[in-house]
Write an enzyme that holds these catalytic residues in place. Structure first.
Site, short mmCIF file in Angstrom:
data_model
loop_
_atom_site.label_atom_id
_atom_site.label_comp_id
_atom_site.label_asym_id
_atom_site.label_seq_id
_atom_site.Cartn_x
_atom_site.Cartn_y
_atom_site.Cartn_z
N CYS A 49 0.79 -1.23 0.00
CA CYS A 49 0.00 0.00 0.00
C CYS A 49 0.82 1.28 0.00
O CYS A 49 0.26 2.37 -0.07
CB CYS A 49 -0.95 -0.01 1.19
N HIS B 253 -2.37 8.70 5.66
CA HIS B 253 -2.76 7.42 5.05
C HIS B 253 -4.22 7.12 5.43
O HIS B 253 -5.02 6.77 4.58
CB HIS B 253 -1.82 6.33 5.54
N HIS C 187 -9.66 2.97 -0.30
CA HIS C 187 -8.24 2.63 -0.26
C HIS C 187 -7.89 2.05 -1.63
O HIS C 187 -8.33 0.97 -1.98
CB HIS C 187 -7.96 1.63 0.86
#
Lengths: 92, 354, 424
Positions: C187, C320, C354
């Protein structure tokens, strides 16, 4: 076929060792009351926790959706076996 | 330019660069064979023996890890522990992992879960290990390094890219040491694919310097890692120049014609102009990051001053093959790789800082 | 093709002298005049918009509508952020490629156009560095099912996969001949790819870089994240007390990075710089962040040092903020430690979901855009502060006149990355 509590406990221990790839531990070495997720117990971690969810799903058709509830169920082999006995139709 | 301090390796011959070195000294031996679904005959493949991956010390707390992570961790840890660089701060130690296919065997295991149990009953452990940077996660956890970490992928030049990044990190003083390496795992699906897409010779002996447009490949697996720092000009080396340098002609040109990157006739002009041509794929197998292994062998040769005989199968062309009989020690070795589009990338290994 | 005198030839990318490389960093004279790296183009596609202007409108309005997936059949019934308005370009010259590649090319075209199409100028060395998680995996279910059932599957999906390396596809589409790399750091891949391109440009390996990341919404990671028990049934609530997991999304974010010298030669201007990058590792656990955010704090500290900026120069942080309980708690605490009680931070995952390999890149685009525009969005999905997070995120749109901004990324494997942006 109906299984008794002892059989389910043995089965759960075998499943835990296999599905979590536990090393250096034989299924029969896991105590019925031994804490599964504590350092001085079996020492499982959060990733094991979600793997146990899948293990219950695949083998008993049980869905533990709430991880808070999961924490209570996953305390030991005894609590796991109780949950399976109470909730999995074919074993009750 | 970067300096190599040590090499860690896991190959079909076992653990350590010494195991491969020993195999290269003796006569060539065919690899084992693997039975693969859908393929009539067992497929020759340079697999890593299971017992090599059973080190309980290095692989502690890796019960869930697959072969990709285990091979990479052993090779990286061995390189690190031989490097003499353990005093470098963990915050200033970087880890770079190059791979063509990553942990694809684990990906297929995860897909088994979807096909067998449905979308909602798959293994989170398999999923989290099917990401390409799982191996880097294990290496850094084992060595307790906190510096930059990167996994990068390319079907031809992943290791070259890793060296470029290593050079940048070291030059900018972001790191004082970098562990950079490559890992590839063999599984039955890719063996199946390879058997149908490439010419896999029945005797398990690839012909890497045959310059064929239908090249042969015998799949392999393994991991090789290098402990690297900025160059110390007084050090013994060897040194790596990650990209082409305009410099003297190399003593040996290794062609990483591993049989997986399409037609290989493009290597012919390079080979014809080279003083001595080599390829060591028949000792460890065809891998997308096989040039990391070729570079390791090059580093071993310039460090020890000895030459390993190349294993050409086609000797009829006017090519000077690297042979054991030729005694002059090699000081500069180029490792050249071409991709399908004909892009050429070179890694140069030098004995001295120049 | 346009010709501009002054560019070095393509070949010089592979023929610098080893000494020069280190000298360019190590002599004090050069350190003073280190190459400044400009951002000359931006491109973005996600559920928040199929281009930059749509995306800005969404950041402004905070409107979002995650819904069950339409891209494939699945038993996993969770809301996701699909890039619904994204249409694959019909003029694409390349062979059929993955949705991830199409998203990449779409965002890259927008970014290149804003930069004045440097790839059409002869002699410019253009590097391509892209992050992804989906495009690097051979996770084609029909192929694998066929393999299991018949033992003789059609190999076309494998051939497509083997010609689908993301950076290679983009480099071919725009005829870029400089360095290329595909970063697969889970990620944080997008952020790490942008940071790597910054390293190349500073080292003189190219004049321009197409940098960013992309991922399509794909059934395999959807099943995977579901199995980890970290996906919400509702629109996600980053940093909120009642957050209960993430929504997956898809998209691509692309930055065109360029040396000052190259921009000058082309007559291109920008008052935005990519000033710093750092990556670090928790060395703690494969899926859980370090409880004290050790790696994240190190990445932020090193990225600020790399940019020669102080924490107080940073006007805001695009965090994030996945909306998982662990991530947001660790990140919120780390941001407070690094920037103090006044830290202004927010997550844009409430608007995009995400997007995995695209996340760090999309958020880099948003950060650059907000720094340029002088305002930041409120944290979509946040309503109730969490007592376990010492400073709450920004709750509504606000004007920010800052010199610098930072974007943070955390990933599986314990990777952390931080990018620092700065006005010229």
């Amino acid at each position: 076929m109906k299984k008794n509590l002892e059989e389910i406990k043995k089965e759960l221990k075998d499943l835990l060792v296999e599905s979590l790839s536990l090393e250096d531990i034989e299924p029969q070495e896991i105590g019925d009351d031994e804490p599964l997720f504590e350092e001085d117990g079996v020492g499982l971690d959060s990733l094991d926790g979600v793997e146990v969810v899948v293990m219950l799903q695949r083998n008993y058709g049980l869905d533990v959706k709430d991880m808070q509830k999961g924490k209570e169920i996953f305390q030991s082999i005894n609590t796991l076996a109780d949950y399976v006995v109470k909730n999995a139709g074919e074993f009750s | 330019m970067i300096q190599i301090h040590s090499i860690g390796m896991v190959s079909t011959h076992g653990r350590g660069a010494g195991a491969l070195e020993k195999a290269m000294e003796g006569p060539w031996r065919p690899p084992g064979r693997v039975t693969v679904p859908g393929i009539e005959h067992p497929v020759p493949a340079f697999t890593v023996p299971d017992e090599v991956l059973k080190d309980k010390t290095v692989l502690k707390n890796m019960r869930r890890a697959d072969r990709t992570s285990k091979m990479a961790t052993i090779a990286a840890c061995d390189a690190w522990h031989k490097s003499g660089l353990e005093n470098v701060s963990p915050d200033r130690t970087g880890v770079l992992v190059a791979t063509g296919l990553g942990p694809h065997v684990r990906t297929f295991k995860f897909l088994n879960g979807i096909l067998d149990f449905g979308d909602a009953s798959v293994s989170p452990t398999d999923f989290s290990h099917s990401v390409h940077n799982a191996a880097a996660g294990y290496i850094t956890t084992r060595l307790r390094t906190h510096g930059p970490v990167q996994t990068l992928t390319d079907f031809d030049f992943a290791f070259n890219h890793a060296l470029t990044v290593a050079e940048c990190m070291l030059a900018r003083r972001r790191c004082d040491a970098v562990l950079a390496g490559a890992v590839e795992e063999l599984g039955e699906v890719m063996l199946h694919v390879c058997s149908r897409m490439a010419d896999v010779p029945a005797d398990g002996r690839p012909s890497p310097v045959a310059f064929s447009d239908n090249p042969s490949a015998v799949p392999g697996e393994g991991a090789v890692f290098f402990a690297l720092t900025r160059p110390d000009e007084n050090a013994e080396g060897p040194f790596i120049t990650a990209v082409n340098a305009a410099g003297p002609e190399p003593d040996i040109t290794i062609l990483d014609a591993e049989g997986l990157s399409g037609p290989e006739s493009g290597y012919l002009p390079v080979a014809s102009a080279s003083a001595s041509v080599a390829n060591y794929t028949p000792f460890f197998g065809s891998m997308m990051t096989g040039n990391a292994f070729q570079c390791a062998i090059a580093a071993m040769m310039v460090r020890s001053g000895r030459r390993f005989a190349s294993q050409p199968n086609a000797g009829e062309r006017d090519i000077k093959h690297c042979g054991k009989g030729y005694q002059k020690a090699a000081e500069t070795i180029d490792c050249i790789k071409l991709d399908k589009e004909g892009h050429k990338r070179t890694i140069r290994i030098d004995k001295t800082y120049r | 093709m346009l010709y501009i005198a002054g560019y070095r030839s393509y070949e010089s990318y592979t023929s610098y002298k080893p000494h020069e490389f280190y000298e360019s960093y190590e002599s004090p004279q050069n350190a003073m005049s280190e190459r400044k790296i400009l951002i000359t183009g931006l491109g973005a596609v996600s559920a928040a918009g199929e281009n930059l202007s749509e995306t800005l409108r969404t950041l402004d309005s905070g409107k979002r509508k995650p819904e069950p997936t339409t891209l494939f059949e699945t038993e996993v019934d969770r809301p996701v952020f699909e890039a619904r308005r994204f249409q694959k370009a019909t003029t694409s010259k390349a062979r059929p490629t993955s949705r991830t590649a199409e998203l990449t090319l779409h965002a890259a075209r927008e970014a290149l156009a804003e930069a004045g199409n440097p790839h059409l100028v002869s002699g410019i060395r253009i590097g391509v560095c892209l992050g992804t998680t989906v495009a690097c995996q051979l996770n084609n279910l029909p192929f694998y099912r066929q393999y299991r059932e018949s033992g003789r599957p059609d190999l076309q999906p494998v051939k497509d996969f083997l010609s689908g390396n993301l950076a290679a596809v983009a480099a071919a589409a725009f005829a870029c001949q400089g360095p290329r790399s595909t970063v697969v750091n889970a990620c944080s891949s997008g952020a790490d790819a942008i940071g790597t391109a910054l390293c190349w440009l500073r080292a003189g390996l190219c004049d321009v870089a197409v940098a960013g990341g992309a991922d399509e919404l794909n059934r395999v990671p959807l099943c995977g994240f579901n199995s980890l028990g970290i996906m919400s049934h509702t629109p996600c609530r980053p940093f909120d007390r009642n957050r209960d997991g993430l929504n997956l999304g898809e998209g691509a974010g692309i930055l065109i990075l360029e040396t000052e010298q190259s921009a000058r030669l082309r007559g291109s201007e920008s008052n935005l710089r990519l000033a710093g990058y750092a990556s670090s590792c928790d060395a703690h656990h494969l899926t859980a962040p370090h409880p004290e955010g050790l790696g994240l704090k190190l990445a932020i500290k090193n990225a600020l040092a790399d940019a020669s900026l102080r924490p107080r120069d940073i006007g805001f942080v695009n965090a994030h903020g996945t909306a998982t309980p662990d991530n947001d708690q660790v990140e919120g605490a780390a941001l407070k430690t690094m920037f103090g009680d006044e830290v202004r931070y927010f997550s844009t995952k409430g608007l995009t979901g995400h997007t995995l390999g695209a996340a760090g890149a999309l958020e880099a685009v948003f950060t650059a855009l907000n720094l340029k525009e002088g305002w930041i969005p409120g944290n979509a999905g946040f309503t109730e502060p969490d007592p376990a997070i010492p400073v709450p995120p920004v709750t509504g749109k606000m004007n920010v006149n800052a010199r610098g901004a930072l974007s943070s990324s955390l990933a599986f494997g314990g990777s952390n990355a931080a990018l620092v942006f700065c006005k010229k």
